[in-house]
Design an enzyme around this catalytic site. Structure first.
Site, PDB file in Angstrom:
ATOM      1  CG  ASP A 235     -20.488 -72.192  11.016  1.00 25.60           C
ATOM      2  OD1 ASP A 235     -20.637 -71.813  11.926  1.00 25.60           O
ATOM      3  OD2 ASP A 235     -21.752 -72.576  10.432  1.00 25.60           O
ATOM      4  CB  VAL A 236     -17.722 -70.004  15.620  1.00 28.73           C
ATOM      5  CG1 VAL A 236     -16.380 -69.611  15.285  1.00 28.73           C
ATOM      6  CG2 VAL A 236     -18.679 -69.100  15.463  1.00 28.73           C
TER       7      VAL A 236
ATOM      8  CG  ASN B 165     -14.785 -60.255  15.885  1.00 25.03           C
ATOM      9  OD1 ASN B 165     -14.913 -59.306  16.170  1.00 25.03           O
ATOM     10  ND2 ASN B 165     -14.696 -60.721  14.436  1.00 25.03           N
TER      11      ASN B 165
ATOM     12  CE1 TYR C 195     -25.105 -58.432  16.742  1.00 21.01           C
ATOM     13  CE2 TYR C 195     -25.836 -56.477  18.247  1.00 21.01           C
ATOM     14  CZ  TYR C 195     -24.928 -57.113  17.516  1.00 21.01           C
ATOM     15  OH  TYR C 195     -23.595 -56.798  17.337  1.00 21.01           O
TER      16      TYR C 195
END
Ligand code: NAD
Length: 267
Positions: free
Chosen positions: A72-73, A99, A164
């Site tokens: 999990d980044v 990404n 976002y």
């Protein structure tokens, strides 16, 4: 596959790449493309192991080398582990593509702190954590290249997606700040900003004819893009053909960021 028959004439041969969130969509196509161009690729995934295996399979089918690395980044600990695993399997990455990304629709007054943190910690926090883990090694080796997967929403405001668009706007300045900080160390840092691309993230919206038509009305090129069209641009940016490009954002959006409301010339 013979070098000359590879996409990009095998221009990434001898390089090692890590692509985050590569088990689906744009990340999947990017990992596959970099592998087909000759790079050894670490295909990061969070939970979709099968998707990652398919990306690895596609690269191996083209005669390339790839491994799937889970992580999990948005977790500092998991990022350390996934980078260690990448280095142990393929060697230190010359190329990093941040990404991994996520989104959720939330009217601002109903946006919880958890909603906000979930999006920002993956889209911007993930790029921070993985870049920090990898750029140190690039500095020691005297070069490297990073591409951050941004969005047209790094410049286009988006109601109900404030977290976002804020995360992608932040990613823009993270990209530019790192480009400036590391230019003297031979490290290029750029962003790719897709418009509307057909991926699992927006599959539902694109299947509904009315939503699709209203989306297409925002695209001067009159159609939604394909992941492969984004992947081809990432491959260019990470290759030596883009050797003088740093701190840039390449918009891959069919003109979506060109204020399409002005297309008629009136206004
Ligand atoms: P997608 O949902 O297919 O891909 C996102 C990938 O990120 C998935 O594989 C997902 O598992 C992974 N991911 C999510 N959270 C993660 C985490 N914490 N750790 C590791 N991996 C994680 O969607 P996509 O459209 O291919 O999106 C890829 C990138 O492109 C994202 O950064 C997205 O914001 C950006 N983008 C997409 C579009 C579009 O129209 N599809 C437009 C602009 C930007």
């Amino acid at each position: 596959m013979a070098e000359a028959q590879r996409p990009g004439n095998g221009r990434l041969a001898g390089k090692t790449a890590l692509v985050t969130g590569a088990s689906s969509g744009i990340g999947f196509e990017t990992a596959a493309r970099l592998g087909e161009e000759g790079a050894a690729v670490a295909v990061n995934y969070r939970s979709d192991e099968e998707g990652a295996r398919q990306a690895v399979g596609r690269i191996e089918d083209s005669g390339g080398r790839a491994v799937a690395v889970q992580g999990d980044v948005s977790s500092e600990e998991e990022v350390r582990r996934l980078v260690r695993e990448t280095e142990q399997s393929l060697g230190p990455p010359d190329i990093l593509v941040n990404n991994a990304g996520t989104q959720s629709e939330r009217p601002f007054l109903q946006m919880s702190l958890a909603d906000w943190e979930q999006v920002v910690s993956v889209n911007m926090g993930g790029a921070f954590l993985v870049s920090r883990e990898i750029i140190g090694g690039m500095v020691e080796r005297g070069g490297g290249v990073v591409v951050n997967m941004s969005s047209v929403h790094q410049i286009i405001p988006w109601p109900r997606f404030a977290h976002y668009s804020a995360s992608k706007g932040g990613l823009k300045l993270l990209t530019e700040s790192l480009a400036l900080e590391f230019a003297s160390r031979g490290i290029r840092v750029n962003a790719v900003a897709p418009g509307a691309i057909a991926t699992p993230e927006n599959e539902e919206k694109l299947q509904d004819p009315e939503s699709r038509a209203s989306l297409e009305a925002l695209i001067p090129w009159d159609r939604v893009g394909e992941s492969a069209e984004v992947a081809a641009c990432v491959a260019f940016l990470v290759s030596d053909e883009a050797s003088y490009v740093t701190g840039a954002t390449l918009f891959v959006d069919g003109g979506m960021s060109l204020y399409p409301g002005f297309e008629s010339g009136e206004g």
